[in-house]
Design a protein around this motif. Structure first.
Motif, PDB file in Angstrom:
ATOM      1  N   THR A   9      -3.352  -6.867  -1.467  1.00 24.30           N
ATOM      2  CA  THR A   9      -2.773  -5.686  -0.823  1.00 24.30           C
ATOM      3  C   THR A   9      -2.110  -6.098   0.489  1.00 24.30           C
ATOM      4  O   THR A   9      -2.509  -7.057   1.138  1.00 24.30           O
ATOM      5  CB  THR A   9      -3.857  -4.625  -0.535  1.00 24.30           C
ATOM      6  OG1 THR A   9      -5.018  -5.264   0.022  1.00 24.30           O
ATOM      7  CG2 THR A   9      -4.246  -3.888  -1.803  1.00 24.30           C
ATOM      8  N   HIS A  45      -5.566  -9.972   1.217  1.00 22.59           N
ATOM      9  CA  HIS A  45      -5.178  -8.774   1.966  1.00 22.59           C
ATOM     10  C   HIS A  45      -4.434  -9.186   3.221  1.00 22.59           C
ATOM     11  O   HIS A  45      -4.913 -10.024   4.000  1.00 22.59           O
ATOM     12  CB  HIS A  45      -6.387  -7.925   2.355  1.00 22.59           C
ATOM     13  CG  HIS A  45      -6.037  -6.759   3.227  1.00 22.59           C
ATOM     14  ND1 HIS A  45      -5.320  -5.676   2.767  1.00 22.59           N
ATOM     15  CD2 HIS A  45      -6.281  -6.526   4.556  1.00 22.59           C
ATOM     16  CE1 HIS A  45      -5.139  -4.815   3.769  1.00 22.59           C
ATOM     17  NE2 HIS A  45      -5.704  -5.303   4.854  1.00 22.59           N
ATOM     18  N   THR A  69       0.821  -1.214   0.000  1.00 24.02           N
ATOM     19  CA  THR A  69       0.000   0.000   0.000  1.00 24.02           C
ATOM     20  C   THR A  69       0.855   1.265   0.000  1.00 24.02           C
ATOM     21  O   THR A  69       0.487   2.268  -0.626  1.00 24.02           O
ATOM     22  CB  THR A  69      -0.945   0.009   1.213  1.00 24.02           C
ATOM     23  OG1 THR A  69      -0.181  -0.188   2.414  1.00 24.02           O
ATOM     24  CG2 THR A  69      -1.975  -1.100   1.096  1.00 24.02           C
ATOM     25  N   PHE A  75      -4.147   3.021  -7.534  1.00 28.97           N
ATOM     26  CA  PHE A  75      -4.584   1.626  -7.548  1.00 28.97           C
ATOM     27  C   PHE A  75      -5.417   1.336  -8.795  1.00 28.97           C
ATOM     28  O   PHE A  75      -5.248   0.306  -9.454  1.00 28.97           O
ATOM     29  CB  PHE A  75      -5.420   1.305  -6.303  1.00 28.97           C
ATOM     30  CG  PHE A  75      -4.620   0.888  -5.104  1.00 28.97           C
ATOM     31  CD1 PHE A  75      -3.631  -0.088  -5.203  1.00 28.97           C
ATOM     32  CD2 PHE A  75      -4.856   1.451  -3.859  1.00 28.97           C
ATOM     33  CE1 PHE A  75      -2.905  -0.486  -4.089  1.00 28.97           C
ATOM     34  CE2 PHE A  75      -4.135   1.063  -2.744  1.00 28.97           C
ATOM     35  CZ  PHE A  75      -3.153   0.102  -2.853  1.00 28.97           C
ATOM     36  N   GLU A  92      -0.338  -4.002   3.914  1.00 28.35           N
ATOM     37  CA  GLU A  92       0.028  -2.783   4.632  1.00 28.35           C
ATOM     38  C   GLU A  92       1.425  -2.961   5.242  1.00 28.35           C
ATOM     39  O   GLU A  92       1.604  -2.999   6.454  1.00 28.35           O
ATOM     40  CB  GLU A  92      -1.015  -2.490   5.710  1.00 28.35           C
ATOM     41  CG  GLU A  92      -2.397  -2.217   5.125  1.00 28.35           C
ATOM     42  CD  GLU A  92      -3.508  -2.305   6.167  1.00 28.35           C
ATOM     43  OE1 GLU A  92      -4.598  -1.768   5.897  1.00 28.35           O
ATOM     44  OE2 GLU A  92      -3.303  -2.910   7.235  1.00 28.35           O
ATOM     45  N   LEU A 116      -4.947   1.080   5.299  1.00 29.69           N
ATOM     46  CA  LEU A 116      -6.144   1.374   4.526  1.00 29.69           C
ATOM     47  C   LEU A 116      -7.318   1.622   5.471  1.00 29.69           C
ATOM     48  O   LEU A 116      -7.583   0.799   6.353  1.00 29.69           O
ATOM     49  CB  LEU A 116      -6.470   0.209   3.594  1.00 29.69           C
ATOM     50  CG  LEU A 116      -5.389  -0.182   2.581  1.00 29.69           C
ATOM     51  CD1 LEU A 116      -5.814  -1.415   1.788  1.00 29.69           C
ATOM     52  CD2 LEU A 116      -5.072   0.974   1.639  1.00 29.69           C
TER      53      LEU A 116
END
Length: 309
Positions: free
Chosen positions: A139, A167, A108, A125, A141, A150
Motif C-alpha cells: 500500500t 507499505h 490507497t 481492498f 498513501e 490509513l
C-alpha cells in the motif's frame, strides 16, 4: 523483501527524450547511479515516475525494462492499482506483476473516494485481495488522486490479511507513524516512510527504511542515514544531518520532478529537464536555489566522509 538491515528504496524518476518518450539509455545510467549510491531496492511506476502521465503500455514497458536491467540484483516494487473498477485494477496488477516485480503496490486513494467511509475502503481492498490470488501486495498513501491516510485501525486490519508485504507511508505526523510501525512489527510487512523530515525518527522507531523523493537528489545521503540512524557512535552526525535534510526538503519539492532532473544534471547524469507533469521551465531563481542546495550537499558529503558519485 524482509532483511535485518535498514533500506533506502528510491521512487524512481523517468528520463524523457526530446520527443517526451521514455529515454531508456539514460534510464540505464540512472539505475546504475542508484545502485552505486547503495540503494536496497526500487519503487518503479510511481508518482515520481510520472505514472499518471504515461499510458498503460508505457507503465508496463517501463517496469519491464527496469526489471530486466536490474536482473535480480535488487528487489523491485511497482504500482498496480490502475483501472476504473476493482476488476480492472486487479487485471493490471496481474500484468505488472508478470514483469517480474516482487510486489504490486496499491494506491490507497484508488480504493475509495475522498468522502467514502473506511468500511468501503476495506471492502474494496478485500475484493482486490480476492481477485489477485497470491500476488504479494503493498500500500502507498500517494498524494494523487488524493492522499488517503490509513488510520491505525484500518492499517491493523490490512496487516492482519497477511497479503501485504510493503507499505509506503505519508502520515507525516510521528504519532501516526509510530502507531503503524508498531502494528507492522513482527508481520511480513516492510514499513517505509516517504517523509524525509521523519527519517531519523522513523528509522529509530523501527521502520524498515525510507522511500522519499530526496533520493532523486542525493541518494547516498539517504543511504547513509539508513545505515547509521541506529549507530550510537554516530548520533551527533545523524541529528545534524536530519536538521539539514529537514531544512531543504520543502525547497526540493518545488517544481518536482523537474527540480530533481536539474539536480541530477548538475551531478553529471545526462537527464533532460523534460517532464510530462511539470510543463514550465525552471526559473533562474529556482535554478540558483538548487545550485545552492547542491553546494550544501557537497558539504554534507565532506563532513560525513562520503565520496559523491
Amino acid at each position: 523483501m524482509n532483511t535485518g538491515d535498514k533500506k533506502f528504496v528510491p521512487v524512481m524518476i523517468t528520463p524523457f527524450n526530446l520527443k517526451a518518450k521514455v529515454d531508456f539509455d539514460v534510464l540505464q545510467q540512472l539505475i546504475d547511479f542508484y545502485i552505486a549510491a547503495g540503494v536496497k531496492g526500487f519503487f518503479a511506476n510511481c508518482l515520481s515516475s510520472e505514472m499518471y502521465s504515461i499510458s498503460e503500455d508505457e507503465r508496463l514497458e517501463l517496469t519491464s525494462f527496469i526489471v530486466k536491467y536490474v536482473n535480480g540484483r535488487l528487489p523491485i516494487v511497482a504500482t498496480g492499482s490502475f483501472g476504473l473498477t476493482i476488476e480492472d485494477k486487479a487485471e493490471f496488477t496481474k500484468k505488472i506483476y508478470d514483469t517480474g516485480i516482487e510486489a504490486a503496490i496499491m494506491i490507497t486513494g484508488h480504493f475509495a473516494h475522498v468522502d467514502d467511509p473506511d468500511e468501503l475502503l476495506l471492502k474494496n481492498f478485500d475484493k482486490m485481495f480476492g481477485l489477485t490470488g497470491d500476488i504479494p501486495l503493498g500500500t502507498y498513501e500517494c498524494p494523487a488522486p488524493y492522499k488517503r491516510i490509513l488510520t491505525a485501525e484500518v492499517f491493523q486490519k490490512l496487516v492482519a490479511s497477511n497479503r501485504l508485504v510493503y507499505h509506503k507511508d505519508t502520515s507525516i505526523l510521528l504519532d501516526n507513524v509510530k502507531a503503524k510501525i508498531e502494528i507492522a512489527t513482527n508481520s511480513n510487512m516492510e514499513f517505509y516512510d516517504a517523509h524525509t523530515p521523519n527519517a531519523m525518527y522513523s528509522l529509530q522507531m523501527g521502520a524498515k527504511g525510507m522511500s522519499s523523493i530526496s533520493g532523486n537528489f542525493y541518494p547516498e545521503i539517504l543511504v547513509w542515514m539508513c545505515n547509521n540512524a541506529l549507530d550510537p557512535a554516530k548520533q551527533e552526525d545523524v541529528a545534524w544531518l536530519q536538521s539539514e535534510l529537514t531544512a531543504v526538503d520543502p525547497i526540493i519539492h518545488q517544481a518536482y520532478p523537474m527540480s530533481a532532473k536539474y539536480f541530477l544534471q548538475k551531478r553529471g547524469l545526462p537527464i533532460r529537464t523534460i517532464s510530462r507533469t511539470y510543463a514550465l521551465e525552471l526559473t533562474p531563481q529556482q535554478k540558483q536555489t538548487l545550485d545552492e542546495i547542491h553546494t550544501r550537499f557537497l558539504g554534507w558529503c565532506d563532513r560525513l566522509g562520503i565520496k559523491p558519485l
